[in-house]
Design an enzyme around this catalytic site. Structure first.
Site, short mmCIF file in Angstrom:
data_model
loop_
_atom_site.label_atom_id
_atom_site.label_comp_id
_atom_site.label_asym_id
_atom_site.label_seq_id
_atom_site.Cartn_x
_atom_site.Cartn_y
_atom_site.Cartn_z
CG HIS A 5 -1.97 0.99 1.25
ND1 HIS A 5 -2.43 1.57 2.41
CD2 HIS A 5 -2.71 1.53 0.25
CE1 HIS A 5 -3.40 2.41 2.13
NE2 HIS A 5 -3.59 2.42 0.82
NE ARG A 6 -2.19 5.55 0.52
CZ ARG A 6 -2.93 6.19 1.42
NH1 ARG A 6 -2.34 7.03 2.26
NH2 ARG A 6 -4.24 6.00 1.51
CD GLU A 32 -2.58 2.06 -3.59
OE1 GLU A 32 -3.50 2.88 -3.78
OE2 GLU A 32 -1.69 2.20 -2.71
CG ASP A 34 -2.85 6.64 -3.93
OD1 ASP A 34 -3.99 6.16 -4.03
OD2 ASP A 34 -2.03 6.31 -3.05
CG HIS A 47 -4.05 8.90 -0.67
ND1 HIS A 47 -4.90 9.66 0.13
CD2 HIS A 47 -4.74 7.79 -1.00
CE1 HIS A 47 -6.04 9.02 0.28
NE2 HIS A 47 -5.98 7.89 -0.41
CD GLU A 97 -6.97 4.74 -5.29
OE1 GLU A 97 -7.90 5.46 -4.86
OE2 GLU A 97 -6.33 3.95 -4.57
CE LYS A 99 -6.40 9.17 -5.51
NZ LYS A 99 -6.59 8.13 -4.50
CG ASP A 212 -0.59 0.55 5.58
OD1 ASP A 212 -0.84 0.69 4.37
OD2 ASP A 212 -1.31 0.99 6.49
#
Length: 224
Positions: A5-6, A32, A34, A47, A97, A99, A212
């Site tokens: 995650h990130r 992953e 953003d 993010h 990801e 937006k 994480d």
């Protein structure tokens, strides 16, 4: 499937090259990140819509140029990266990801130019962003991300042409998982960081997790 995650934001500054390289060294199945557009159209990795939480600056990403963003400390002396820097820095597959539709268009251009179709999966909470990605890149794998809307994940994912859903673990139920399976969808969950989360993942027999923490991926890899 284990997704960082990130990067591994539990131990490194999130969405930085340092975090992504750490995740890559751990051998996670995917990383992953953003994406947002800067004022001058750069595909920057962050993010939030603003820089306030994760850097020493203030303001909206869309109001700052890439040069201005580069001048910020994103943690431990790290700069705010652009998407292509992440592509070059790690070997792992990426879950990107997006937006909004504008970011989808720029991402599609980069994927096409860099021939990243087999390495990048486009993920989003936003249906229009996924539809735009599908229109521009008909063969790109898509993942629908869901939070409180998780109960309708299966129906919406099928309508959008996604092959997987990434659901908030707090809203996942056996019924949702069953509906997704019947629709031919894989199911992963976010964010899995505790022993209790792991127990729930195993109970639901999910296909993977977004975490994480390095120790979570280490605990799950033998089982998954």
């Amino acid at each position: 499937m284990t997704v960082g995650h990130r990067g591994v934001m539990g131990v490194e500054p999130e969405n930085t090259l340092r975090s992504f390289r750490h995740a890559d060294r751990l051998g996670l199945d995917a990383i992953e990140l953003d994406l947002h557009l800067s004022k001058d159209g750069a595909l920057v990795v962050m993010h939030d819509t603003t820089v306030d939480r994760t850097t020493d600056g203030t303001g909206a990403i869309g109001d700052l140029t890439l040069a201005e963003l580069r001048g910020l400390d994103a943690g431990s002396g790290e700069q705010v990266p652009v998407f292509e820097e992440v592509v070059d820095a790690v070997r792992s597959p990426l879950q990107a990801e997006i937006k909004d539709v504008a970011a989808a268009r720029v991402l599609a251009e980069v994927i096409t130019r860099r021939e990243l179709h087999d390495r990048v999966t486009v993920i989003s909470f936003h249906a229009e962003a996924l539809r735009e990605s599908c229109a521009l890149l008909p063969k790109i794998p898509l993942v629908l991300v869901t939070g409180r809307s998780t109960p309708t994940a299966a129906v919406r994912a099928v309508e959008l042409g996604a092959h997987m859903v990434s659901c908030d673990l707090r809203h996942l139920t056996p019924e949702v998982v069953r509906e997704c399976r019947e629709a031919g969808l894989k199911v992963i969950s976010w964010t899995v960081n505790t022993a209790e989360d792991l127990a729930r993942v195993r109970e639901l027999e999910l296909d993977g997790v977004v975490t994480d923490l390095p120790e979570i991926s280490a605990a799950l890899r033998p089982a998954l």
